[in-house]
Write a protein that holds these residues in place. Structure first.
Motif, PDB file in Angstrom:
ATOM      1  N   ARG A  81       0.824  -1.208   0.000  1.00 32.79           N
ATOM      2  CA  ARG A  81       0.000   0.000   0.000  1.00 32.79           C
ATOM      3  C   ARG A  81       0.861   1.262   0.000  1.00 32.79           C
ATOM      4  O   ARG A  81       0.544   2.245  -0.686  1.00 32.79           O
ATOM      5  CB  ARG A  81      -0.905  -0.027   1.226  1.00 32.79           C
ATOM      6  CG  ARG A  81      -2.064   0.946   1.213  1.00 32.79           C
ATOM      7  CD  ARG A  81      -2.898   0.802   2.481  1.00 32.79           C
ATOM      8  NE  ARG A  81      -3.567  -0.493   2.564  1.00 32.79           N
ATOM      9  CZ  ARG A  81      -3.289  -1.430   3.468  1.00 32.79           C
ATOM     10  NH1 ARG A  81      -2.328  -1.223   4.366  1.00 32.79           N
ATOM     11  NH2 ARG A  81      -3.947  -2.575   3.484  1.00 32.79           N
ATOM     12  N   ASP A  82       1.968   1.230   0.752  1.00 31.29           N
ATOM     13  CA  ASP A  82       2.805   2.418   0.931  1.00 31.29           C
ATOM     14  C   ASP A  82       4.016   2.446   0.008  1.00 31.29           C
ATOM     15  O   ASP A  82       4.809   3.401   0.060  1.00 31.29           O
ATOM     16  CB  ASP A  82       3.283   2.495   2.378  1.00 31.29           C
ATOM     17  CG  ASP A  82       2.133   2.584   3.376  1.00 31.29           C
ATOM     18  OD1 ASP A  82       1.036   3.036   2.972  1.00 31.29           O
ATOM     19  OD2 ASP A  82       2.320   2.184   4.538  1.00 31.29           O
ATOM     20  N   GLY A  83       4.177   1.413  -0.812  1.00 30.35           N
ATOM     21  CA  GLY A  83       5.324   1.362  -1.717  1.00 30.35           C
ATOM     22  C   GLY A  83       6.646   1.164  -0.998  1.00 30.35           C
ATOM     23  O   GLY A  83       7.696   1.604  -1.486  1.00 30.35           O
ATOM     24  N   LYS A  84       6.620   0.489   0.139  1.00 27.57           N
ATOM     25  CA  LYS A  84       7.829   0.253   0.924  1.00 27.57           C
ATOM     26  C   LYS A  84       8.391  -1.143   0.646  1.00 27.57           C
ATOM     27  O   LYS A  84       7.713  -1.985   0.059  1.00 27.57           O
ATOM     28  CB  LYS A  84       7.521   0.424   2.407  1.00 27.57           C
ATOM     29  CG  LYS A  84       7.121   1.836   2.795  1.00 27.57           C
ATOM     30  CD  LYS A  84       6.816   1.927   4.287  1.00 27.57           C
ATOM     31  CE  LYS A  84       6.438   3.357   4.672  1.00 27.57           C
ATOM     32  NZ  LYS A  84       6.109   3.478   6.123  1.00 27.57           N
ATOM     33  N   PRO A  85       9.641  -1.410   1.070  1.00 24.14           N
ATOM     34  CA  PRO A  85      10.210  -2.752   0.879  1.00 24.14           C
ATOM     35  C   PRO A  85       9.369  -3.810   1.591  1.00 24.14           C
ATOM     36  O   PRO A  85       8.771  -3.547   2.633  1.00 24.14           O
ATOM     37  CB  PRO A  85      11.601  -2.643   1.506  1.00 24.14           C
ATOM     38  CG  PRO A  85      11.929  -1.190   1.463  1.00 24.14           C
ATOM     39  CD  PRO A  85      10.622  -0.465   1.649  1.00 24.14           C
ATOM     40  N   LEU A  86       9.338  -4.989   1.019  1.00 28.78           N
ATOM     41  CA  LEU A  86       8.609  -6.088   1.632  1.00 28.78           C
ATOM     42  C   LEU A  86       9.239  -6.443   2.982  1.00 28.78           C
ATOM     43  O   LEU A  86      10.470  -6.378   3.130  1.00 28.78           O
ATOM     44  CB  LEU A  86       8.609  -7.298   0.715  1.00 28.78           C
ATOM     45  CG  LEU A  86       7.833  -7.120  -0.592  1.00 28.78           C
ATOM     46  CD1 LEU A  86       8.104  -8.275  -1.546  1.00 28.78           C
ATOM     47  CD2 LEU A  86       6.339  -6.995  -0.319  1.00 28.78           C
TER      48      LEU A  86
END
Length: 316
Positions: free
Chosen positions: A296-301
């Motif tokens: 959702r936030d485009g952050k690393p998994l």
């Protein structure tokens, strides 16, 4: 305390050693391969190697060394018996002789998976917890880990050595050695619904077990990310997992679609880690919700994926 950490060069060991130090312990690492946290090179199957490790003035053991399922294609059955069973007995015997008051053993949920469970032929997902049985491991890996658990139980009950057994779900970084679809990261994300945890959570669980072992005496815990599912959903999970997932995570399908991932249509097994939460006081911090947060936030998994990872090899 001065902790003998076996498997210190392996995937779990490289996360566990610094956590042990952060908790105030000193670490003596033992592994078949060299590494930054490994001082003793050799196999736990060799009593002389175990003796060398204990010569460092050890106060407790965290036994994470093992041959694993992917090693079945690399080593004969006898090697699994030597390392996973005899090696565990060597360490337990040395810990008892040293008068230790705690021993933590890394086991596996794999030993709970009979061929019937693996085939997922029933009309409902199988709910797996510490009461699941009778156990019928389907390969030499599971057979030897179950035998090692039995040794821990004997040393606790008959010799007064407090032992905590941690049956960990999947936390390996490499691709699955049997499943090809969905792809590696997609599969790992899906498995956090029902059968996986992060290596960081696995390491933290060992710290909790080390702390609580003397008061527990003997106990055994299934470790996995907290599942959002309940036992009342096992039939629907098997027949229509996407609907159940949508009930708990309404935007999961759209987030997955943007990533080009697929959700499971059927889930055949669920690991229940609630006993660890109740009695060990441990709950994994990362689960499926954190995967969705990252998407959702485009952050690393929030989990590791390394298709090229290979566990340390035994000496020829």
């Amino acid at each position: 305390m001065r902790i003998l950490l076996t498997g210190s060069t392996g995937w779990l060991g490289r996360f566990l050693a610094p956590r042990l130090r952060s908790a105030g312990h000193s670490v003596v690492g033992l592994d078949v391969a060299p590494g930054p946290d490994t001082q003793v090179i050799g196999s736990v199957a060799d009593p002389a190697v175990v003796e060398e490790g204990f010569a460092h003035g050890i106060d407790a053991v965290v036994h994470a060394a093992a041959l694993h399922k992917p090693d079945i294609v690399r080593y004969p059955e006898q090697a699994f018996i030597d390392v996973n069973v005899t090696g565990t007995r060597n360490l337990l015997s040395a810990a008892k002789a040293a008068g230790h008051d705690r021993f933590v053993f890394t086991s596996t949920t794999s030993l709970m998976i009979s061929q019937t469970v693996r085939d997922e032929a029933g009309n409902a997902a199988v709910w797996l917890d510490e009461q699941t049985g009778p156990l019928a491991p389907r390969n030499i890996y599971g057979v030897t880990k179950l035998a090692a658990e039995g040794l821990c139980r004997i040393y606790a009950n008959e010799h007064g050595l407090p032992c905590v057994v941690l049956r960990t779900g999947r936390f390996f970084p490499e691709d699955d050695d049997t499943l090809r679809e969905p792809s590696g990261e997609n599969l790992k994300a899906n498995e956090l619904l029902n059968r996986r945890l992060t290596v960081e959570d696995a390491a933290d669980a060992h710290i909790a077990a080390l702390t609580r072992a003397p008061e527990l005496g003997f106990d055994l815990f299934v470790l996995s990310a907290p599942t959002p599912f309940s036992r009342s959903e096992v039939r629907e999970l098997k027949s229509d997992a996407k609907t159940v997932i949508a009930r708990h995570f309404p935007d999961a399908a759209s987030l997955y679609e943007k990533r080009g991932w697929t959700l499971p249509t059927s889930i055949g097994r669920v690991y229940d880690a609630s006993h660890a939460e109740r009695r060990l006081g441990f709950r994994c911090q990362t689960g499926f919700a954190q995967v969705l947060d990252a998407l959702r936030d485009g952050k690393p998994l929030p989990f590791a994926h390394d298709p090229g990872y290979t566990s340390p090899a035994l000496a020829n």
